[in-house]
Design a protein around this motif. Structure first.
Motif, mmCIF file in Angstrom:
data_model
loop_
_atom_site.group_PDB
_atom_site.id
_atom_site.type_symbol
_atom_site.label_atom_id
_atom_site.label_comp_id
_atom_site.label_asym_id
_atom_site.label_seq_id
_atom_site.Cartn_x
_atom_site.Cartn_y
_atom_site.Cartn_z
ATOM 1 N N LEU A 219 0.813 -1.210 0.000
ATOM 2 C CA LEU A 219 0.000 0.000 0.000
ATOM 3 C C LEU A 219 0.854 1.271 0.000
ATOM 4 N N ALA A 220 2.174 1.115 -0.102
ATOM 5 C CA ALA A 220 3.076 2.256 0.059
ATOM 6 C C ALA A 220 2.725 3.398 -0.892
ATOM 7 N N GLY A 221 2.536 3.076 -2.171
ATOM 8 C CA GLY A 221 2.225 4.121 -3.144
ATOM 9 C C GLY A 221 0.863 4.742 -2.898
ATOM 10 N N ALA A 222 -0.130 3.918 -2.603
ATOM 11 C CA ALA A 222 -1.482 4.421 -2.364
ATOM 12 C C ALA A 222 -1.553 5.268 -1.104
ATOM 13 N N LEU A 223 -0.786 4.887 -0.083
ATOM 14 C CA LEU A 223 -0.756 5.673 1.145
ATOM 15 C C LEU A 223 -0.169 7.056 0.891
ATOM 16 N N LYS A 224 0.900 7.100 0.116
ATOM 17 C CA LYS A 224 1.541 8.388 -0.176
ATOM 18 C C LYS A 224 0.623 9.277 -1.000
ATOM 19 N N ALA A 225 -0.159 8.653 -1.884
ATOM 20 C CA ALA A 225 -1.042 9.419 -2.755
ATOM 21 C C ALA A 225 -2.354 9.796 -2.086
ATOM 22 N N ALA A 226 -2.656 9.214 -0.945
ATOM 23 C CA ALA A 226 -3.932 9.483 -0.274
ATOM 24 C C ALA A 226 -4.008 10.935 0.187
ATOM 25 N N PRO A 227 -5.183 11.542 0.126
ATOM 26 C CA PRO A 227 -5.332 12.931 0.590
ATOM 27 C C PRO A 227 -4.886 13.096 2.040
ATOM 28 N N LYS A 228 -4.146 14.155 2.308
ATOM 29 C CA LYS A 228 -3.698 14.549 3.648
ATOM 30 C C LYS A 228 -2.731 13.545 4.285
ATOM 31 N N SER A 229 -2.132 12.647 3.502
ATOM 32 C CA SER A 229 -1.197 11.686 4.091
ATOM 33 C C SER A 229 0.052 12.360 4.647
ATOM 34 N N SER A 230 0.375 13.537 4.148
ATOM 35 C CA SER A 230 1.572 14.240 4.619
ATOM 36 C C SER A 230 1.292 15.139 5.813
ATOM 37 N N SER A 231 0.001 15.327 6.143
ATOM 38 C CA SER A 231 -0.330 16.243 7.240
ATOM 39 C C SER A 231 -1.215 15.611 8.312
ATOM 40 N N ALA A 232 -1.593 14.359 8.139
ATOM 41 C CA ALA A 232 -2.490 13.707 9.096
ATOM 42 C C ALA A 232 -1.861 13.626 10.475
ATOM 43 N N LYS A 233 -2.675 13.841 11.495
ATOM 44 C CA LYS A 233 -2.198 13.785 12.877
ATOM 45 C C LYS A 233 -3.130 12.986 13.788
ATOM 46 N N THR A 234 -4.414 13.170 13.645
ATOM 47 C CA THR A 234 -5.363 12.542 14.553
ATOM 48 C C THR A 234 -5.705 11.122 14.101
ATOM 49 N N ASP A 235 -6.356 10.375 15.010
ATOM 50 C CA ASP A 235 -6.827 9.033 14.663
ATOM 51 C C ASP A 235 -7.749 9.080 13.448
ATOM 52 N N ALA A 236 -8.676 10.036 13.451
ATOM 53 C CA ALA A 236 -9.646 10.129 12.364
ATOM 54 C C ALA A 236 -8.966 10.424 11.036
ATOM 55 N N GLU A 237 -7.957 11.273 11.055
ATOM 56 C CA GLU A 237 -7.253 11.622 9.815
ATOM 57 C C GLU A 237 -6.471 10.431 9.271
ATOM 58 N N TRP A 238 -5.795 9.691 10.153
ATOM 59 C CA TRP A 238 -5.040 8.526 9.684
ATOM 60 C C TRP A 238 -5.976 7.404 9.251
ATOM 61 N N THR A 239 -7.120 7.303 9.893
ATOM 62 C CA THR A 239 -8.116 6.319 9.459
ATOM 63 C C THR A 239 -8.576 6.628 8.042
ATOM 64 N N ALA A 240 -8.786 7.898 7.762
ATOM 65 C CA ALA A 240 -9.209 8.310 6.423
ATOM 66 C C ALA A 240 -8.125 8.035 5.393
ATOM 67 N N VAL A 241 -6.863 8.248 5.767
ATOM 68 C CA VAL A 241 -5.741 7.968 4.869
ATOM 69 C C VAL A 241 -5.704 6.483 4.521
ATOM 70 N N LEU A 242 -5.787 5.638 5.530
ATOM 71 C CA LEU A 242 -5.729 4.196 5.289
ATOM 72 C C LEU A 242 -6.947 3.723 4.496
ATOM 73 N N ALA A 243 -8.117 4.285 4.783
ATOM 74 C CA ALA A 243 -9.319 3.893 4.061
ATOM 75 C C ALA A 243 -9.211 4.247 2.579
ATOM 76 N N ALA A 244 -8.585 5.394 2.291
ATOM 77 C CA ALA A 244 -8.411 5.801 0.895
ATOM 78 C C ALA A 244 -7.429 4.880 0.167
ATOM 79 N N ALA A 245 -6.405 4.402 0.889
ATOM 80 C CA ALA A 245 -5.392 3.539 0.266
ATOM 81 C C ALA A 245 -5.846 2.090 0.181
ATOM 82 N N ASP A 246 -6.642 1.670 1.148
ATOM 83 C CA ASP A 246 -7.047 0.261 1.263
ATOM 84 C C ASP A 246 -8.443 0.089 0.690
ATOM 85 N N LYS A 247 -8.595 0.310 -0.597
ATOM 86 C CA LYS A 247 -9.905 0.195 -1.236
ATOM 87 C C LYS A 247 -10.122 -1.234 -1.700
#
Length: 247
Positions: A219-247
């Motif tokens: 998922l390395a490429g998809a995680l990097k390309a996910a929205p806000k992956s470079s600025s995520a901080k909270t649980d909710a933000e990282w959950t959204a990053v992983l959900a976008a990458a893990d489709k």
């Protein structure tokens, strides 16, 4: 003063004022089914017992996963129906506290040996409606002694992101020549995150882009390309990053 319960699912009742006085009371929850309510009513008999407590100053930090009384649905291993109840997860003392609707001034400690999971429902903050938070047993824990603990399922897909709540009590230290003059107890957050891979293995992971990429290289490429992956901080933000990458 508290009340100890001998019924199957309730072991201890504490006055709400002794458990928590700083949080607003939540509205009562609608009961679902006569059988569910009858089972719940049968769990509120017991005899009084004394619970010692006290500290030098007010304790800093919270023992709870969430300070609010939130509506919860309980799923039992024996499929006994239960009415939904307001619930708190006391992480520090590893116990679940519930508030029965027919005894709104009491908090009851749940004997959770037959509990498989519980789902908390947060009040609606936007037009999207309520948010449901699933807590289940950590059955796949790498450490066997943690397999009866609860984890919150932050994301469930090909991968699963799990949060194991943990708290530690740091005692006051103001006596003796080498004390730090700290006159209050402090509850520190020691929570940890785990990633369950498609092959069933579970690894501890920090919520950073590099750590998630290392734990899930496909998922390395998809995680990097996910929205806000470079600025995520909270649980909710990282959950959204992983959900976008893990489709």
């Amino acid at each position: 003063m508290s009340f100890r319960f001998s019924a199957v699912l309730l072991a201890l009742a504490l006055p709400v004022a002794a458990v928590e006085t700083a949080y607003a009371q939540q509205p009562q929850i609608e009961q679902v089914g006569a059988a569910a309510q009858a089972n719940l009513n049968a769990l509120v008999n017991g005899s009084p017992t004394v619970v010692p407590r006290g500290s030098v100053e007010a304790t800093k930090g919270s023992p709870y996963a969430d300070n609010r009384w939130l509506p919860a649905r309980l799923r039992m291993t024996n499929n006994v129906p239960l009415a939904p109840v307001p619930l708190k997860y006391d992480v520090l003392n590893q116990r679940l506290l519930m508030r029965p609707v027919n005894r709104p001034n009491d908090s009851l400690q749940l004997d959770d040996r037959l509990l498989a999971s519980f789902e908390l429902e947060e009040p609606a903050l936007t037009a999207t409606g309520t948010r449901k938070r699933l807590f289940r047993r950590f059955t796949e824990a790498p450490v066997p002694t943690q397999r009866t603990d609860y984890v919150e399922v932050l994301h469930e897909g090909k991968y699963a992101l799990l949060k194991r709540y943990a708290k530690a009590l740091r005692k006051a230290d103001f006596q003796g020549a080498y004390s730090t003059d700290r006159r209050f107890d402090e509850i520190e957050d020691k929570s940890a995150y785990y990633l369950r891979r498609p092959d069933g293995t579970v690894v501890p992971v920090k919520l950073t882009l590099k750590a998630l990429q290392a734990a899930a290289p496909d998922l390395a490429g998809a995680l990097k390309a996910a929205p806000k992956s470079s600025s995520a901080k909270t649980d909710a933000e990282w959950t959204a990053v992983l959900a976008a990458a893990d489709k």
